[in-house]
Design a protein around this motif. Structure first.
Motif, PDB file in Angstrom:
ATOM      1  N   VAL A  79       0.800  -1.136   0.169  1.00 46.86           N
ATOM      2  CA  VAL A  79      -0.017   0.135   0.034  1.00 46.86           C
ATOM      3  C   VAL A  79       0.961   1.328  -0.030  1.00 46.86           C
ATOM      4  N   ALA A  80       1.961   1.095   0.789  1.00 47.14           N
ATOM      5  CA  ALA A  80       2.853   2.490   0.789  1.00 47.14           C
ATOM      6  C   ALA A  80       3.559   2.708  -0.794  1.00 47.14           C
ATOM      7  N   HIS A  81       3.457   1.901  -1.500  1.00 48.56           N
ATOM      8  CA  HIS A  81       4.040   2.240  -3.157  1.00 48.56           C
ATOM      9  C   HIS A  81       2.663   3.020  -3.620  1.00 48.56           C
ATOM     10  N   TYR A  82       1.574   2.543  -3.596  1.00 49.51           N
ATOM     11  CA  TYR A  82       0.347   3.219  -4.010  1.00 49.51           C
ATOM     12  C   TYR A  82       0.236   4.578  -3.555  1.00 49.51           C
ATOM     13  N   LEU A  83       0.276   4.669  -2.066  1.00 51.37           N
ATOM     14  CA  LEU A  83       0.328   5.984  -1.497  1.00 51.37           C
ATOM     15  C   LEU A  83       1.421   6.848  -1.977  1.00 51.37           C
ATOM     16  N   THR A  84       2.731   6.369  -2.232  1.00 48.16           N
ATOM     17  CA  THR A  84       3.477   7.193  -2.565  1.00 48.16           C
ATOM     18  C   THR A  84       3.424   7.918  -4.131  1.00 48.16           C
ATOM     19  N   GLY A  91       0.309   8.215  -5.564  1.00 42.84           N
ATOM     20  CA  GLY A  91      -0.734   9.152  -5.130  1.00 42.84           C
ATOM     21  C   GLY A  91      -0.211  10.436  -4.785  1.00 42.84           C
ATOM     22  N   ALA A  92       0.894  10.244  -3.653  1.00 45.43           N
ATOM     23  CA  ALA A  92       1.245  11.558  -3.171  1.00 45.43           C
ATOM     24  C   ALA A  92       2.000  12.508  -4.167  1.00 45.43           C
ATOM     25  N   ASN A 142      -5.019   7.160  -4.212  1.00 44.27           N
ATOM     26  CA  ASN A 142      -5.044   6.937  -2.595  1.00 44.27           C
ATOM     27  C   ASN A 142      -6.367   6.167  -2.132  1.00 44.27           C
ATOM     28  N   ALA A 187      -6.062   2.752  -3.074  1.00 44.48           N
ATOM     29  CA  ALA A 187      -5.065   1.941  -2.045  1.00 44.48           C
ATOM     30  C   ALA A 187      -5.419   1.702  -0.642  1.00 44.48           C
ATOM     31  N   PHE A 188      -6.413   2.642  -0.025  1.00 40.83           N
ATOM     32  CA  PHE A 188      -6.953   2.495   1.128  1.00 40.83           C
ATOM     33  C   PHE A 188      -7.989   1.583   1.367  1.00 40.83           C
ATOM     34  N   SER A 195      -7.936  -1.251  -0.401  1.00 41.12           N
ATOM     35  CA  SER A 195      -7.507  -2.562  -0.884  1.00 41.12           C
ATOM     36  C   SER A 195      -7.626  -3.611   0.092  1.00 41.12           C
TER      37      SER A 195
END
Length: 111
Positions: free
Chosen positions: A10-15, A17-18, A51, A54-55, A57
């Motif tokens: 999930v951290a990859h997707y959040l990155t 998205g950011a 994001n 990702a949240f 998922s």
């Protein structure tokens, strides 16, 4: 070499998205062209969509159906399409009246 085969979390997707969100904010802040500002707004919405997905998922909530993020992203996509249609109509009308779409020339629209 081991990092190449690490699973995507999930951290990859959040990155991602950011990065999209920040690129959109920078684009909206620096562009003087109305279409550039609208493209920045679309990048911001796409970053928010990544994001949301990702949240929603299975990595975060394995017991749920996992469609909450996708449904919210679908609503954001519909909102972005409506915003793009209205903004294009406003930009075309502004171009007809001013023969430019420079946002600094929009000061005559003040009430």
């Amino acid at each position: 070499m081991i990092a190449l085969f690490a699973p995507i979390t999930v951290a990859h997707y959040l990155t991602v998205g950011a990065v999209l969100f920040v690129a959109g904010v920078v684009c909206m802040a620096t562009k003087r062209n109305a279409l550039g500002v609208l493209m920045g707004a679309e990048l911001v919405l796409n970053g928010a969509n990544v994001n949301l997905v990702a949240f929603g998922s299975d990595f975060l909530r394995p017991q749920s159906l996992g469609l909450d993020g996708q449904v919210m992203a679908l609503f954001v996509i519909v909102l972005a399409a409506a915003e793009a249609a209205v903004a294009l109509a406003i930009a075309l009308n502004f171009y007809i009246n001013h023969t430019s779409i420079d946002v600094d020339q929009a000061d005559d629209l003040k009430g």
